[in-house]
Design an enzyme around this catalytic site. Structure first.
Site, PDB file in Angstrom:
ATOM      1  CG  ASP A   1      38.292  49.128  46.199  1.00  0.00           C
ATOM      2  OD1 ASP A   1      37.355  48.689  45.535  1.00  0.00           O
ATOM      3  OD2 ASP A   1      39.490  49.396  45.482  1.00  0.00           O
TER       4      ASP A   1
ATOM      5  CB  SER B   1      39.004  34.354  37.252  1.00  0.00           C
ATOM      6  OG  SER B   1      38.812  34.525  35.726  1.00  0.00           O
TER       7      SER B   1
ATOM      8  CE1 TYR C   1      41.783  38.654  37.192  1.00  0.00           C
ATOM      9  CE2 TYR C   1      41.360  37.188  35.328  1.00  0.00           C
ATOM     10  CZ  TYR C   1      41.169  38.013  36.533  1.00  0.00           C
ATOM     11  OH  TYR C   1      39.794  38.088  37.073  1.00  0.00           O
TER      12      TYR C   1
ATOM     13  CE  LYS D   1      41.131  36.881  40.018  1.00  0.00           C
ATOM     14  NZ  LYS D   1      41.024  37.301  41.349  1.00  0.00           N
TER      15      LYS D   1
END
Length: 247
Positions: free
Chosen positions: A39, A142, A155, A159
């Site tokens: 991360d 997504s 975004y 995706k």
């Protein structure tokens, strides 16, 4: 003690400090795996590791995965028994009001897609997987790429690129590696809190199951895709959205 399906295997999870990353890590640990959690958030990584039992089976690695060299370092942490990459790392931010500002688009592509490509290049170069134990890659797309996020064009684009990457890599890396994707809908995580707060009632009405998803429900699908029961599943994007896309 009964053996788990991932005994002796190592799973690398990017975005390991997030809500879905933590749930996925716990699921794999319960099934016998060793973990490498990656991360960009040191505090989140530390909290994720401290929440998990069996700390001797969990490594953490702080990285932006912003180059092939950085991806190589992360992969090296997995060592022997490296069985699967689960790429959950990403950001989701509303598009800026300034029409000349393209920085958020570039950052969103880098944080969701460019890093996945870098990891895939390392895995391909290393020739992981074989006929007896195929390597698994699970990439997080997504619901936004299928429906389009009204205020999240960057975004949604990132995706969508993940979905294309899944399909291309599933052909390129087969049969040694199986590549699949997940497309979660509205899952109860800190990332979705602002969206639920702003549009929660409208969003809930669109879900046939009539509730939001839980991180553990995403983790279950990921574990399936990395396990023996998915031995003939390749190049698929699995919706985890309560039936929203089909309604």
């Amino acid at each position: 003690m009964a053996q788990g399906p991932f005994d002796g295997k190592t799973i690398l999870i990017t975005g390991g400090g997030g809500a879905i990353g933590r749930a996925t890590a716990k699921r794999f640990l319960d099934d016998g795996a060793k973990l490498v959690l990656v991360d960009v958030n040191a505090q989140g990584l530390e909290a994720a590791a401290s929440d998990l039992a069996s700390p001797d089976r969990v490594q953490t690695h702080l990285s932006y995965l912003d180059s092939v060299a950085a991806a190589e370092v992360a992969v090296e942490k997995a060592g022997d028994g490296f069985h699967a990459l689960v790429h959950l790392a990403g950001i989701s931010l509303p598009d800026p009001e300034d029409y000349e500002d393209l920085d958020l688009f570039d950052r969103t592509i880098a944080a969701n897609t460019r890093n996945a490509y870098a990891l895939a290049r390392v895995i391909e170069r290393r020739g992981l997987g074989d006929a007896s134990d195929t390597f698994r890659i699970v990439l997080a797309s997504s619901m936004a790429y299928r429906r389009g996020g009204l205020d999240r064009v960057a975004y949604s684009s990132a995706k969508g690129a993940i979905a294309g990457m899944v399909r291309a890599l599933s052909r390129r890396l087969a049969p040694r590696v199986h590549v699949n994707g997940i497309a979660p809908g509205i899952i109860l995580t800190p990332m979705t809190e602002p969206i639920i707060k702003r549009r929660g009632d409208d969003l809930a009405r669109e879900i046939p199951i009539q509730r939001y998803g839980r991180p553990t429900e995403v983790a279950g699908v990921i574990a399936f895709l990395c396990g023996p029961d998915a031995s003939y599943v390749n190049g698929q994007i699995i919706n985890i959205d309560g039936g929203t896309i089909n309604s």
